[in-house]
Design a protein around this motif. Structure first.
Motif, PDB file in Angstrom:
ATOM      1  N   ALA A  43      32.637  -8.440 -24.607  1.00  0.00           N
ATOM      2  CA  ALA A  43      32.031  -9.755 -24.406  1.00  0.00           C
ATOM      3  C   ALA A  43      33.085 -10.778 -24.747  1.00  0.00           C
ATOM      4  CB  ALA A  43      30.759  -9.810 -25.248  1.00  0.00           C
ATOM      5  N   SER A  44      33.971 -10.513 -25.862  1.00  0.00           N
ATOM      6  CA  SER A  44      35.033 -11.188 -26.280  1.00  0.00           C
ATOM      7  C   SER A  44      36.141 -11.301 -25.130  1.00  0.00           C
ATOM      8  CB  SER A  44      35.774 -10.592 -27.434  1.00  0.00           C
ATOM      9  OG  SER A  44      34.542 -10.692 -28.557  1.00  0.00           O
ATOM     10  N   VAL A  45      36.240 -10.263 -24.659  1.00  0.00           N
ATOM     11  CA  VAL A  45      37.522 -10.338 -23.305  1.00  0.00           C
ATOM     12  C   VAL A  45      37.020 -11.385 -22.374  1.00  0.00           C
ATOM     13  CG1 VAL A  45      38.472  -9.070 -21.521  1.00  0.00           C
ATOM     14  CG2 VAL A  45      38.315  -8.286 -23.837  1.00  0.00           C
ATOM     15  N   LEU A  46      35.553 -11.109 -21.948  1.00  0.00           N
ATOM     16  CA  LEU A  46      34.755 -12.008 -20.841  1.00  0.00           C
ATOM     17  C   LEU A  46      34.884 -13.437 -21.234  1.00  0.00           C
ATOM     18  CD1 LEU A  46      32.029  -9.563 -19.772  1.00  0.00           C
ATOM     19  CD2 LEU A  46      34.200  -9.942 -18.439  1.00  0.00           C
ATOM     20  N   PHE A  47      34.708 -13.636 -22.558  1.00  0.00           N
ATOM     21  CA  PHE A  47      34.744 -15.003 -23.077  1.00  0.00           C
ATOM     22  C   PHE A  47      35.951 -15.696 -22.865  1.00  0.00           C
ATOM     23  CE2 PHE A  47      35.006 -17.891 -26.744  1.00  0.00           C
ATOM     24  CZ  PHE A  47      34.097 -18.843 -26.323  1.00  0.00           C
ATOM     25  N   LEU A  48      37.234 -14.918 -23.260  1.00  0.00           N
ATOM     26  CA  LEU A  48      38.434 -15.568 -23.091  1.00  0.00           C
ATOM     27  C   LEU A  48      38.845 -15.714 -21.945  1.00  0.00           C
ATOM     28  CD1 LEU A  48      40.388 -13.330 -25.953  1.00  0.00           C
ATOM     29  CD2 LEU A  48      39.761 -15.616 -26.082  1.00  0.00           C
ATOM     30  N   ILE A  49      38.672 -14.745 -20.760  1.00  0.00           N
ATOM     31  CA  ILE A  49      38.884 -14.927 -19.500  1.00  0.00           C
ATOM     32  C   ILE A  49      37.845 -16.388 -18.937  1.00  0.00           C
ATOM     33  CG2 ILE A  49      38.377 -14.356 -17.028  1.00  0.00           C
ATOM     34  CD1 ILE A  49      38.699 -11.372 -18.245  1.00  0.00           C
ATOM     35  N   ASN A  50      36.761 -16.796 -19.461  1.00  0.00           N
ATOM     36  CA  ASN A  50      36.043 -17.789 -19.013  1.00  0.00           C
ATOM     37  C   ASN A  50      36.675 -19.078 -19.547  1.00  0.00           C
ATOM     38  OD1 ASN A  50      33.553 -19.818 -20.530  1.00  0.00           O
ATOM     39  ND2 ASN A  50      33.449 -19.578 -18.099  1.00  0.00           N
ATOM     40  N   THR A  51      37.170 -18.841 -21.013  1.00  0.00           N
ATOM     41  CA  THR A  51      37.712 -20.095 -21.554  1.00  0.00           C
ATOM     42  C   THR A  51      38.965 -20.548 -20.881  1.00  0.00           C
ATOM     43  OG1 THR A  51      36.715 -19.670 -23.703  1.00  0.00           O
ATOM     44  CG2 THR A  51      38.527 -20.952 -23.683  1.00  0.00           C
ATOM     45  N   ALA A  52      39.627 -19.660 -20.519  1.00  0.00           N
ATOM     46  CA  ALA A  52      41.178 -19.694 -19.857  1.00  0.00           C
ATOM     47  C   ALA A  52      40.880 -20.437 -18.502  1.00  0.00           C
ATOM     48  CB  ALA A  52      42.045 -18.316 -19.800  1.00  0.00           C
ATOM     49  N   ILE A  53      40.034 -19.776 -17.613  1.00  0.00           N
ATOM     50  CA  ILE A  53      39.925 -20.566 -16.392  1.00  0.00           C
ATOM     51  C   ILE A  53      39.335 -22.008 -16.648  1.00  0.00           C
ATOM     52  CG2 ILE A  53      38.443 -20.356 -14.379  1.00  0.00           C
ATOM     53  CD1 ILE A  53      38.602 -17.458 -14.680  1.00  0.00           C
ATOM     54  N   VAL A  54      38.308 -22.036 -17.257  1.00  0.00           N
ATOM     55  CA  VAL A  54      37.640 -23.459 -17.413  1.00  0.00           C
ATOM     56  C   VAL A  54      38.503 -24.453 -18.098  1.00  0.00           C
ATOM     57  CG1 VAL A  54      35.684 -24.994 -18.149  1.00  0.00           C
ATOM     58  CG2 VAL A  54      35.231 -22.433 -17.485  1.00  0.00           C
ATOM     59  N   SER A  55      39.347 -24.024 -18.818  1.00  0.00           N
ATOM     60  CA  SER A  55      40.244 -24.892 -19.666  1.00  0.00           C
ATOM     61  C   SER A  55      41.478 -25.339 -18.685  1.00  0.00           C
ATOM     62  CB  SER A  55      40.883 -24.254 -21.041  1.00  0.00           C
ATOM     63  OG  SER A  55      39.656 -24.014 -22.004  1.00  0.00           O
ATOM     64  N   ALA A  56      41.878 -24.193 -17.715  1.00  0.00           N
ATOM     65  CA  ALA A  56      43.251 -24.724 -17.177  1.00  0.00           C
ATOM     66  C   ALA A  56      42.737 -25.279 -15.890  1.00  0.00           C
ATOM     67  CB  ALA A  56      43.964 -23.384 -17.205  1.00  0.00           C
ATOM     68  N   GLY A  57      41.502 -24.932 -15.409  1.00  0.00           N
ATOM     69  CA  GLY A  57      41.385 -25.320 -13.972  1.00  0.00           C
ATOM     70  C   GLY A  57      40.218 -26.266 -13.895  1.00  0.00           C
ATOM     71  N   SER A  58      39.769 -26.869 -14.842  1.00  0.00           N
ATOM     72  CA  SER A  58      38.528 -27.711 -14.748  1.00  0.00           C
ATOM     73  C   SER A  58      39.030 -29.192 -13.768  1.00  0.00           C
ATOM     74  CB  SER A  58      37.879 -28.315 -15.889  1.00  0.00           C
ATOM     75  OG  SER A  58      37.206 -27.188 -16.454  1.00  0.00           O
ATOM     76  N   THR A  59      40.035 -29.670 -14.398  1.00  0.00           N
ATOM     77  CA  THR A  59      40.518 -31.045 -13.796  1.00  0.00           C
ATOM     78  C   THR A  59      41.029 -31.068 -12.348  1.00  0.00           C
ATOM     79  OG1 THR A  59      42.547 -30.761 -15.038  1.00  0.00           O
ATOM     80  CG2 THR A  59      40.857 -32.037 -16.033  1.00  0.00           C
ATOM     81  N   ALA A  60      41.700 -29.775 -12.069  1.00  0.00           N
ATOM     82  CA  ALA A  60      42.489 -29.855 -10.807  1.00  0.00           C
ATOM     83  C   ALA A  60      41.415 -29.475  -9.605  1.00  0.00           C
ATOM     84  CB  ALA A  60      43.451 -28.625 -10.986  1.00  0.00           C
ATOM     85  N   ILE A  61      40.515 -28.368  -9.985  1.00  0.00           N
ATOM     86  CA  ILE A  61      39.636 -28.029  -9.296  1.00  0.00           C
ATOM     87  C   ILE A  61      38.619 -29.282  -8.537  1.00  0.00           C
ATOM     88  CG2 ILE A  61      37.708 -26.477  -8.865  1.00  0.00           C
ATOM     89  CD1 ILE A  61      38.947 -24.267 -10.128  1.00  0.00           C
ATOM     90  N   THR A  62      38.455 -29.794  -9.959  1.00  0.00           N
ATOM     91  CA  THR A  62      37.288 -31.147  -9.908  1.00  0.00           C
ATOM     92  C   THR A  62      38.094 -32.217  -8.857  1.00  0.00           C
ATOM     93  OG1 THR A  62      36.132 -30.646 -11.820  1.00  0.00           O
ATOM     94  CG2 THR A  62      36.035 -32.870 -10.919  1.00  0.00           C
ATOM     95  N   ALA A  63      39.339 -32.318  -9.062  1.00  0.00           N
ATOM     96  CA  ALA A  63      40.087 -33.437  -8.321  1.00  0.00           C
ATOM     97  C   ALA A  63      40.298 -32.928  -6.696  1.00  0.00           C
ATOM     98  CB  ALA A  63      41.215 -33.782  -9.093  1.00  0.00           C
ATOM     99  N   HIS A  64      40.495 -31.726  -6.731  1.00  0.00           N
ATOM    100  CA  HIS A  64      41.257 -31.447  -5.295  1.00  0.00           C
ATOM    101  C   HIS A  64      40.449 -30.372  -4.501  1.00  0.00           C
ATOM    102  CE1 HIS A  64      44.591 -33.274  -6.736  1.00  0.00           C
ATOM    103  NE2 HIS A  64      45.067 -32.277  -7.870  1.00  0.00           N
TER     104      HIS A  64
END
Length: 416
Positions: free
Chosen positions: A261-282
């Protein structure tokens, strides 16, 4: 934003989809610190009362749930307060209330004390999120609204992860003896966040009037906003899945190690933290209702992927399938979060007001309170069942999303 600054704005910021951050340092800092405080609460609360105070685990869990449930009506009280004084004071008072709750952790020694302090902390959290979306409309421009929702969502993920990591690290290094001073530090983070928000300069946006010739009544606005609240519920439950269901599902139903569960949580945190603004904008559809529909389609596929490892034929590939599932979940979260938040303050002329924001936040509060009982009961009935129910809910919400049209789409047709 001035033309000169627009030309000098770094291209990297545009590629990343970041909003204009100049002049918003206090707002960004306040959001980040508040999220760190929330992140520290997750590992500290239960452990503090069971280990440092010696209270029974099951009874502490019940007391926490009672306190959080009693705080549900605070969303409406905060909404009425916001209509009187504006969102900034409510956000400041919310952080002060949470700080008071954490300070009283240090004095709580009985189960009714536990319920009381969680009532205070959860009341502060409910107040904060009732006013936070409207506060964004008071400190940012309308054109950048969704990018700000995406950016603050990314900040929240970073802050939650940092707070959880700080608490876990302190417990690892210093042991449970550090629980008391960590509670004090958590209270201090809320005080610091309150100071940042108190120093903000805010400007209410111009009122959103119905367009000329519109055939939309107050009852129409209410019906559409209630539809938004209903459409938001599957997203609330999906968010609760990470905290409530994934750990139990991966260990008990799939037989994976506790770290899964911790591994999956880290993957989710990494994707959302790094990709939120770029995916939302483009990449996200520009119309928020279309972003919601796309997000729910991807979320439904992700929920189905989570269920697959429970099937004997797929069990051998559990890790690979779960990584794909959490990636789909994360992309759906990026599409849904900012779009739903934008709709929550723009769907109707009164959307950013206190009553409607209280109603919208109530859907979050009630969903988070109901999720543990709902998902554990479904999981007990069968490992595939909770994922199937959530998949169906996401598909229903996807079908309803096209009806979430902004007021300017409801115009009278010109006579021929």
């Amino acid at each position: 934003m001035s033309a000169t600054y627009a030309r000098s704005r770094p291209r990297t910021a545009d590629r990343l989809g970041l909003p204009v951050l100049r002049g918003h340092g206090l707002f960004v800092t306040g959001n980040l610190i508040d999220s760190v405080g929330n992140g520290m609460l997750l590992p500290l609360g239960l452990l503090y009362f069971t280990d440092a105070r010696g209270l029974p685990l099951a009874q502490v869990g019940v007391a926490m749930t009672v306190g959080q449930a009693l705080a549900l009506p605070v969303t409406f009280l905060a909404g009425r307060l916001m209509d009187r004084v504006g969102p900034k004071p409510v956000v400041v008072w919310a952080n002060l209330l949470s700080a008071a709750g954490f300070t009283l952790f240090l004095l709580a020694g009985e189960l009714w004390h536990v319920a009381g302090v969680y009532l205070l902390v959860q009341a502060g959290i409910n107040m904060y999120f009732t006013a936070q979306r409207t506060l964004i409309t008071h400190v940012t421009g309308a054109r950048e609204r969704r990018s700000w929702f995406a950016f603050t969502g990314s900040l929240r993920n970073v802050g939650l992860a940092a707070g959880s990591a700080a608490a876990a690290g302190a417990l690892t290094v210093f042991g449970n003896g550090s629980l008391r001073w960590m509670i004090a530090v958590d209270a201090a983070t809320y005080l610091l966040a309150a100071a940042c928000f108190a120093a903000l300069t805010t400007t209410p946006p111009p009122p959103q009037d119905a367009p000329p010739g519109a055939l939309v009544t107050r009852a129409d606005h209410t019906r559409r906003y209630l539809l938004l609240v209903a459409v938001n519920l599957p997203y609330v439950l999906a968010q609760a899945i990470l905290a409530v269901l994934v750990a139990v599902y991966t260990t008990r139903a799939l037989g994976l190690p506790a770290s899964a569960a911790s591994v999956l949580f880290l993957i989710n945190t990494a994707i959302v933290s790094a990709g939120s603004t770029a995916i939302t904008a483009h990449l996200a559809p520009k119309a928020p209702r279309r972003a919601v529909a796309a997000g729910y389609l991807i979320m439904a596929v992700g929920m189905g992927a989570f269920a697959l490892p429970a099937l004997p034929q797929i069990a051998f590939a559990a890790w690979a399938v779960l990584i794909v599932a959490i990636a789909l979940f994360s992309v759906a979260e990026i599409l849904l979060g900012p779009a739903l938040s934008e709709l929550s303050v723009s769907l109707t002329p009164e959307a950013a007001g206190g009553f409607t924001q209280g109603l919208y936040q109530f859907s979050w509060a009630i969903g988070m309170v109901a999720a543990p009982a709902l998902f554990t009961l479904l999981l007990d009935a069968g490992p595939v069942l909770p994922w199937g129910v959530e998949t169906a809910a996401c598909l229903i919400a996807m079908c309803a999303a096209p009806a979430l049209k902004a007021p300017n789409r409801h115009r009278r047709r010109k006579p021929r």
